[in-house]
Design a protein around this motif. Sequence first.
Motif, PDB file in Angstrom:
ATOM      1  N   THR A 145      23.278   7.139  -7.193  1.00  0.00           N
ATOM      2  CA  THR A 145      23.926   6.965  -8.497  1.00  0.00           C
ATOM      3  C   THR A 145      23.661   5.557  -9.012  1.00  0.00           C
ATOM      4  OG1 THR A 145      25.982   6.267  -7.450  1.00  0.00           O
ATOM      5  CG2 THR A 145      25.707   8.632  -7.892  1.00  0.00           C
ATOM      6  N   ALA A 194      25.915   4.346  -5.161  1.00  0.00           N
ATOM      7  CA  ALA A 194      26.557   5.241  -4.194  1.00  0.00           C
ATOM      8  C   ALA A 194      25.659   6.433  -3.907  1.00  0.00           C
ATOM      9  CB  ALA A 194      27.904   5.698  -4.733  1.00  0.00           C
ATOM     10  N   LYS A 252      25.753  10.225  -1.396  1.00  0.00           N
ATOM     11  CA  LYS A 252      26.425  11.106  -0.444  1.00  0.00           C
ATOM     12  C   LYS A 252      25.359  11.870   0.343  1.00  0.00           C
ATOM     13  CE  LYS A 252      30.684  11.728  -3.123  1.00  0.00           C
ATOM     14  NZ  LYS A 252      31.605  12.712  -3.757  1.00  0.00           N
ATOM     15  N   THR A 294      30.046  14.833   5.660  1.00  0.00           N
ATOM     16  CA  THR A 294      29.355  14.189   4.529  1.00  0.00           C
ATOM     17  C   THR A 294      29.773  12.733   4.488  1.00  0.00           C
ATOM     18  OG1 THR A 294      29.326  16.262   3.270  1.00  0.00           O
ATOM     19  CG2 THR A 294      28.957  14.206   2.066  1.00  0.00           C
ATOM     20  N   ASP A 318      29.871   9.193   2.580  1.00  0.00           N
ATOM     21  CA  ASP A 318      29.823   8.546   1.254  1.00  0.00           C
ATOM     22  C   ASP A 318      29.629   7.060   1.492  1.00  0.00           C
ATOM     23  OD1 ASP A 318      30.005   7.693  -1.319  1.00  0.00           O
ATOM     24  OD2 ASP A 318      31.941   8.651  -1.730  1.00  0.00           O
ATOM     25  N   SER A 319      28.567   6.539   0.912  1.00  0.00           N
ATOM     26  CA  SER A 319      28.240   5.134   1.138  1.00  0.00           C
ATOM     27  C   SER A 319      29.267   4.174   0.561  1.00  0.00           C
ATOM     28  CB  SER A 319      26.864   4.806   0.544  1.00  0.00           C
ATOM     29  OG  SER A 319      26.859   5.047  -0.858  1.00  0.00           O
ATOM     30  N   THR A 320      30.098   4.636  -0.366  1.00  0.00           N
ATOM     31  CA  THR A 320      31.081   3.757  -1.007  1.00  0.00           C
ATOM     32  C   THR A 320      32.416   3.752  -0.268  1.00  0.00           C
ATOM     33  OG1 THR A 320      31.806   5.549  -2.478  1.00  0.00           O
ATOM     34  CG2 THR A 320      30.043   4.070  -3.263  1.00  0.00           C
ATOM     35  N   THR A 321      32.590   4.595   0.737  1.00  0.00           N
ATOM     36  CA  THR A 321      33.864   4.722   1.449  1.00  0.00           C
ATOM     37  C   THR A 321      33.738   4.087   2.822  1.00  0.00           C
ATOM     38  OG1 THR A 321      34.327   6.797   0.306  1.00  0.00           O
ATOM     39  CG2 THR A 321      35.603   6.317   2.282  1.00  0.00           C
TER      40      THR A 321
END
Length: 310
Positions: A252, A256, A258, A291, A293-296
């Motif tokens: 994105t 980010a 997923k 899954t 998530d690179s932002t979490t």
Amino acid sequence: MIHTKSESDITSLAPSSPSRSPKRQVYYVQSPSRDSHDGDKSSSMHATPNFNSPMESPSHPSFGRHSRNSSASRFSGIFRSSSGRKGGRKQNDKGWPECNVIVEEGNYDELDDEKAFTRRCQALMALLGFVVLFTVFCLIIWGAGRPFKPQVAVGSLMVNNMYLGSGSDFTGVPTKMLNVNGSLRISVYNPATFYGIHVSSTPVNLIYSDVVVATGELKKYFQHRKSHKNVMVHIEGTRVPLYGAGSDLVVTTDGAVKVPLMLAFELRTRGDVVGKLVRTKHHRRVSCNLTIDSTTTKPIKFIKDSCIYS
């Protein structure tokens, strides 16, 4: 006046008048000697008094012809030769006639060999019996330890860093690259009541579309009976090329991404029930879908239905 004795007077007076008893005569009995050689009839003369009445005879029985015959018949089996002749008897150094010694049939060495063979058979049977009993005992213990399978549960995955970018592999082919760095927590329970287990595993892999993007290894350890233990496995993948599989990943605008992954590994346990003679081994395959998530930065917790244990 002188009276002349008549014959009747003399006859009547003769028995009443004491008369000197005549001197007893001695007669000799000749018997064959037992020590004669080759039927020689040399005899020894034994003086035997002449008794006038049975009352004066000695108390011991006389050895007459009948007694000699009985004696000879009694010892005929010993002193007579095998040919039936009286002659040909040999004498030892003491002058006694030698006799034929009966030799028993059989050999004592054979009896000793049979006894030794019997002892060896008994020892072998005892050893085989011990082996059979010990084997049955080990099988019973092994069967009793089989139901105690270790229980495995994947707790959570903490992702410290994940980055998706472009690059080229070692041959220079351009492709997308993925970096993953995290820690996996695994809980192991040993339900066995009388033995501990040795725990190990295959490499713990994070797989994206059949491509291993990160891997880790569980260090071997020993776990006591009826105990719980939580172990941590460090998982890392650096600049892993995705090739054609990375075309589905989209980054994105805020950076980010997923990434759907699958966690897979196999946990192995070995229980030494009776030393190294009796062992129980179990394998548990674990696969979980997740899954990232690179932002979490929060840890990913696995619920019961999110993983498959086989």
